[in-house]
Every structure is written in structure tokens, then in C-alpha cells.
Scaffold this active site. Structure first.
Site, short mmCIF file in Angstrom:
data_model
loop_
_atom_site.label_atom_id
_atom_site.label_comp_id
_atom_site.label_asym_id
_atom_site.label_seq_id
_atom_site.Cartn_x
_atom_site.Cartn_y
_atom_site.Cartn_z
N LYS A 156 1.13 -1.21 0.05
CA LYS A 156 0.19 -0.14 0.20
C LYS A 156 1.18 1.18 0.00
CE LYS A 156 -1.83 2.46 2.46
NZ LYS A 156 -1.31 3.84 1.58
N GLU B 287 10.20 1.02 10.03
CA GLU B 287 10.94 2.58 9.98
C GLU B 287 10.46 3.61 9.75
OE1 GLU B 287 14.53 2.04 9.12
OE2 GLU B 287 14.21 -0.24 8.82
N CYS C 126 13.60 10.92 6.77
CA CYS C 126 13.61 10.57 7.17
C CYS C 126 14.94 10.80 8.34
CB CYS C 126 13.60 9.02 8.34
SG CYS C 126 14.49 7.97 6.86
P1 NAP Z 1 2.75 8.19 7.96
O1 NAP Z 1 1.60 9.04 7.82
O2 NAP Z 1 3.11 7.25 8.85
O3 NAP Z 1 2.26 7.21 6.66
C1 NAP Z 1 3.14 6.60 6.14
C2 NAP Z 1 2.29 5.18 5.72
O4 NAP Z 1 1.75 4.52 6.52
C3 NAP Z 1 1.24 5.97 4.33
O5 NAP Z 1 1.39 5.09 3.42
C4 NAP Z 1 0.28 6.33 4.91
O6 NAP Z 1 -0.91 6.70 3.73
C5 NAP Z 1 0.17 4.80 5.54
N1 NAP Z 1 -0.78 4.92 7.19
C6 NAP Z 1 -1.19 6.22 8.18
N2 NAP Z 1 -2.32 5.88 8.34
C7 NAP Z 1 -2.41 4.07 8.91
C8 NAP Z 1 -2.92 3.37 9.51
N3 NAP Z 1 -4.19 3.48 10.48
N4 NAP Z 1 -2.63 2.43 9.03
C9 NAP Z 1 -2.14 2.02 7.90
N5 NAP Z 1 -1.44 2.48 6.82
C10 NAP Z 1 -1.56 4.29 7.52
O7 NAP Z 1 3.77 8.99 7.56
P2 NAP Z 1 3.89 10.31 6.78
O8 NAP Z 1 3.34 11.17 6.07
O9 NAP Z 1 3.80 9.50 4.97
O10 NAP Z 1 6.29 9.92 5.85
C11 NAP Z 1 6.80 10.52 6.87
C12 NAP Z 1 7.47 9.95 7.75
O11 NAP Z 1 7.89 8.84 7.67
C13 NAP Z 1 8.39 10.59 9.00
O12 NAP Z 1 8.42 10.81 9.99
C14 NAP Z 1 9.13 10.15 8.28
O13 NAP Z 1 10.67 10.07 9.16
C15 NAP Z 1 8.95 8.71 8.09
N6 NAP Z 1 10.09 8.26 7.59
C16 NAP Z 1 10.61 6.97 7.68
C17 NAP Z 1 11.96 6.28 7.29
C18 NAP Z 1 12.87 5.29 7.83
O14 NAP Z 1 13.11 4.71 6.89
N7 NAP Z 1 12.70 5.37 9.24
C19 NAP Z 1 11.78 6.31 5.72
C20 NAP Z 1 11.17 8.00 4.63
C21 NAP Z 1 9.80 8.21 5.98
P3 NAP Z 1 -2.04 7.55 3.23
O15 NAP Z 1 -0.38 8.38 3.34
O16 NAP Z 1 -2.95 6.98 2.45
O17 NAP Z 1 -2.17 8.20 5.22
#
Ligand code: NAP
Length: 485
Positions: A184, A260, A294
Site C-alpha cells: 500500500k 522504519e 527521515c
Molecule cells: P505516515 O503518515 O505515517 O504514513 C506512512 C504510510 O502509512 C502511508 O502509506 C500512509 O497512508 C500509511 N498510513 C497512515 N495511517 C495508517 C493507518 N492507520 N493504517 C495503515 N497505514 C496507515 O508518514 P508520512 O507522513 O507518509 O511519512 C513521513 C514519516 O515517515 C516521517 O516521520 C519520516 O521520518 C518517516 N520515514 C521513515 C523512514 C525510515 O526509513 N525510518 C523513511 C522515510 C520516512 P496514507 O498516505 O494514505 O495516509
């Protein structure tokens, strides 16, 4: 894909769900829009999966699992290798597609396609090196045979900030290990993943091994799949808040998890650092992806004796950068993903200045459409400012002074996160001490980038569980079985 034009690359993507090797609209017929963050314009509509579409994708993954697990490792590797070649052959089209849906400058998108492809090349090579062990029991009474087998059907959830590389970093090892999957992608950037699914299918991936569901209802679609019990693993990249929620859901059926999550990387500049090199590294570590990474340097901890000079040089560098739509030649920094992200970054800058920080450059939104924010350097920032304590996810560099090494280490570790850290020093002793003292899964010494497909990527503390890339990335998709003889 053929024509490298904006409409050409968007038109070439099939905007449907990919389930059991077939492209299909959502059963409800619903779609959701994908926007260009540089202009706010709608690029296209994509199928909006419901929970029942998600379940159909899991059914397909479960049906394909046994056959896929028995597929010769060499063939699994060769599929990945063909996909690697295809990604590079189509680098230009895929880069433009990514820039359109996500905003990053074209040069960065090209870099991400190459980085994404590297995961396929690495795991193509690893697929044929899955081995086990054999030993005599210490008391001589028997023999131990240790084997590895795929974890099983896996759920993969990816974020919008690296829409292709966060996919290949999970899909590569899952394919190599013999796991089927439901992917997804983020609602804001589904196109790169759909293009990737097509490439993998063309590379010979059997039907049902990879299933992609795009949806505007992430929780509604994924929670039933997590709680179903047939998927045996969840690999998630995203925010710590969502990761925590998913860990709770996974507890129900005790799924294996790779998490991650977010970061708050310190970028430490010691008094003996080469300041020009530190400014180069800081610019990359802060401004890649407009700070939406991140592993982005979040806080700049600089020795008091050089803090003013470092901040001045960094501000000069940032002031010379061009902000704009990612496909325009000469643009260094693209837009943030949406208006909410811009509002949050502006709030963090206001909070820092309310606490006495000085804005050396930037500090606000440029005029015009799109969700842009100026590259910003803040000097004299309070240690409790929100920009220091929270993940900024934008092009803002807060500079905080420190008096000695112990204070630098204490400040660097004063966060619930532990993903990446950076340090600039010309002392080998100090560099080794940084490696030992900092609570971070990845540490860059005199360099502003740490990512490499062959290295273990991941964090400690609330930055996550497990590692992606390298040998460790494959282990995440394998179960260890011990047979006593
Ligand atoms: P996010 O809001 O947590 O979303 C990430 C993914 O999770 C998206 O596909 C999102 O779908 C999905 N999602 C959201 N709520 C969900 C739920 N209740 N159940 C299942 N899936 C759900 O994060 P983001 O804003 O996209 O990304 C930024 C964050 O990712 C930052 O905190 C960054 O540090 C972190 N990140 C970490 C790494 C690493 O390797 N550690 C790498 C890249 C990014 P939708 O988009 O459809 O809401």
C-alpha cells in the site's frame, strides 16, 4: 512508457489496483486525485480501494505463497535483476513521474530511481545466498540442521517522501526471500509504485506475488489485513505515531514487524571540523528532498567557538539556492508535500524566533502558488525549541551551540528518536567516540549522506525496529527453522 513529457509519463501509468496479476478498478468504482505539490493541480485519478479490495489482494498473495516459496532462488534473483535493468533504462520517465507527484527536483528523482534500483540489484545477488547451518550438538548426542524459509505473505506500507526507494527496499528482499506481498503506497504518491508494479510484472514476477492497493482509507483497508492472521509480516515505513498504532494491531496475531519510523538526526560540528566540508555536508543532509527525509539533519549542534561562523556560511549557501518546481532546470529545492506541511514548518520557525532565535536567511513562504518554504537558517536557537525537539520535515536548519564533547553527546542523545546522526571532526579519536556514544542506527562521519542499498538501514529507540538493506534486510523476510537430528 515512451514519451518523456509530463502528460506522457502520467498517461503511461495504469491507475488501477494490481491484484493477482490483473489490473482492476476499485469494486466501488471510486477514485481519488493525485496532485502536483508544485502547483496544486490534479495530475490524475487513481483507483480508491475499499476493505474488500484489500482482502482480495491478500487472498491473491496467500494463494501464490506456496508456489512462490518453492520458486528457484536463481529465478527470483533474475526477475529482480531484470527489474533493475528496466528501472535504469526508464530512469528519465520514472524521475519525471516522481517529480510530478512528489515535487523533488529532477536530479534528486533520478538519484532516487538509481538508489531504488540498487535494492533490486543487491537482493538479486542475495537471493542465491540464503543459507543455513549444520552443527554437532555440544554433548555429541545429535545433529542440528538450521534452515531459512520465507516468512510468508507480507504487508508493505510505504510513505510519500521516497515513493520508489521505500518500495524497492521492501519488495527486493521479499522477492528474494520468496514472500508474496500486498503493498500500500502513500495516498499522495501512488504513481511511482504503480509504475514499479508494471515493471516487475514485465520482468516476469508471477501473478499474485506482488499486489498493489491504492486507497484514500489507509486504516480502513490495512487494519483488516493485519488482523486477518494470514499475512505473517508487516513492513512499515512512516511516522512513529502510525508505527505505534500498527504495532498494536500486529500484536493481535503476533505478526513479524519491521518499523522504519521518524527521526531527529543531530548534525554535530566539532571545533576541529573542516567548516567548508561541514557546510557542504549540512546542505545535503538538510535540503535533500526539501528536508522531508527521515535521515534529514534536524538539529545542528555546533561548538561555541565556531557556531556563529558555521551558521553564517550555511546561511550564505542556503541563500544562493533556487526554490521552484522540480522539473525546472537549475532548481535546487522543490515544494513541501502539502499545505499542512508548510503550516507546521512555519509554526516551528515562529516558535524558535519567539524563544529568541535569529533568522539568518529564509524564514517564510515565497510568493506564488504551490507549497514552498524558503531554505532557512536559525541561529542562537533555544534547546527546548520545537524545531530542536520535533522532526521538522522541512528546509529549516536550527543551530544550537555546545561547550564540550560531553555536552554535545548529551544533547545529541536527548531525543526519543535514534535513526541517523552526523558528525564533522578531523580527529580520528573523536570520530570513534562519536560512533560509540551516539544512540543512532546510522552515523555519518564527515559525510552528509549514509544511505546505501548494501548497508543496514534503520534506527533504535522510537525510530523503529529491524533493518532494511544489506544482509539484515533479507533476514527480516526469513524465518529460521532448526531441525534436530
Ligand atoms: P505516515 O503518515 O505515517 O504514513 C506512512 C504510510 O502509512 C502511508 O502509506 C500512509 O497512508 C500509511 N498510513 C497512515 N495511517 C495508517 C493507518 N492507520 N493504517 C495503515 N497505514 C496507515 O508518514 P508520512 O507522513 O507518509 O511519512 C513521513 C514519516 O515517515 C516521517 O516521520 C519520516 O521520518 C518517516 N520515514 C521513515 C523512514 C525510515 O526509513 N525510518 C523513511 C522515510 C520516512 P496514507 O498516505 O494514505 O495516509
Amino acid at each position: 512508457m515512451s514519451a518523456v513529457t509530463e502528460s506522457g509519463v502520467v498517461d503511461a501509468v495504469t491507475k488501477e489496483l494490481f491484484i493477482g496479476g490483473k489490473w482492476t478498478p476499485a469494486t466501488s468504482g471510486a477514485t481519488f486525485p493525485v496532485h502536483d505539490p508544485a502547483t496544486g493541480a490534479v495530475l490524475c485519478e487513481v483507483a480508491d480501494a475499499s476493505a474488500s479490495d484489500g482482502m482480495a489482494a491478500l487472498d491473491a498473495a496467500v494463494s501464490a505463497q506456496a508456489e512462490w516459496a518453492a520458486h528457484p532462488p536463481r529465478e527470483r534473483g533474475e526477475i529482480l535483476r531484470r527489474a533493475y535493468d528496466a528501472l535504469l533504462a526508464r530512469q528519465e520517465e520514472l524521475a519525471l513521474l516522481m517529480t510530478l507527484e512528489m515535487g523533488k527536483p529532477l536530479a534528486e528523482s533520478r538519484g532516487e530511481v538509481a538508489y531504488a534500483a540498487e535494492f533490486f540489484r543487491w537482493f538479486a545477488e542475495e537471493a542465491v545466498r540464503i543459507d543455513g547451518g549444520y552443527a554437532v550438538a555440544p554433548n555429541g548426542s545429535g545433529r542440528f540442521l538450521v534452515t531459512k524459509q520465507p516468512v510468508g505473505p507480507s504487508l508493505l506500507i510505504t510513505p510519500w517522501n521516497f515513493p520508489m526507494a521505500m518500495g524497492t527496499r521492501k519488495i527486493g528482499p521479499a522477492v528474494a526471500a520468496g514472500c508474496t506481498m500486498v503493498v500500500k503506497p502513500a495516498e499522495q504518491t501512488p504513481l511511482s509504485m504503480l509504475a514499479l508494479a508494471r515493471i516487475l510484472a514485465d520482468a516476469g514476477l508471477p501473478d499474485g506475488v506482488l499486489n498493489v492497493v491504492t486507497t484514500s482509507d489507509a486504516g480502513g483497508v490495512m487494519e483488516p489485513l493485519i488482523r486477518d492472521g494470514r499475512a505473517r509480516k508487516l513492513s512499515f515505513t512512516g511516522s512513529t505515531a502510525v508505527g505505534r498504532l500498527l504495532l498494536e494491531q500486529c500484536a493481535d496475531k503476533v505478526l513479524r514487524t519491521s518499523m522504519e519510523l521518524g527521526g531527529n538526526a543531530p548534525f554535530v560540528v566539532f571545533a576541529d571540523a573542516d567548516l567548508d566540508a561541514a557546510v557542504d555536508g549540512a546542505t545535503v543532509a538538510k535540503l535533500r528532498n526539501a528536508g522531508q527525509s527521515c535521515v534529514a539533519a534536524n538539529r545542528f549542534l555546533v561548538h561555541d567557538s565556531v557556531a556563529r561562523e558555521f551558521a553564517r556560511r550555511l546561511a550564505d549557501r542556503f541563500a544562493g539556492l533556487r526554490v521552484g518546481r522540480g522539473d525546472v532546470a537549475g532548481v535546487d529545492v522543490g515544494p513541501l508535500i502539502d499545505a499542512k506541511a508548510v503550516a507546521k514548518v512555519a509554526e516551528l520557525v515562529d516558535d524558535a524566533t519567539d524563544r529568541g532565535a535569529q533568522v539568518l536567511t529564509g524564514g517564510g513562504r515565497p510568493d506564488g502558488p504551490g507549497t514552498f518554504f524558503e531554505p532557512t537558517v536559525l541561529a542562537g536557537v533555544d534547546r527546548d525549541a520545537r524545531a530542536v525537539r520535533e522532526e521538522i520535515f522541512g528546509p529549516v536548519a536550527p543551530v544550537v551551540g555546545f561547550a564540550d564533547d560531553d555536552e554535545a553527546f548529551a544533547l545529541a542523545n536527548d531525543t526519543e528518536y535514534g535513526l541517523a546522526a552526523y558528525a564533522y571532526t578531523t580527529s580520528l579519536d573523536r570520530a570513534l567516540r562519536v560512533g560509540a556514544e551516539l544512540d543512532a542506527g546510522m552515523i555519518g562521519i564527515n559525510r552528509g549522506m549514509v544511505s546505501d542499498a548494501s548497508a543496514p538501514f534503520g534506527g533504535m529507540k522510537q525510530s523503529g525496529l529491524g533493518r532494511e538493506g544489506g544482509e539484515a534486510g533479507l533476514e527480516e523476510f526469513l524465518e529460521t527453522v532448526y531441525v534436530a537430528l
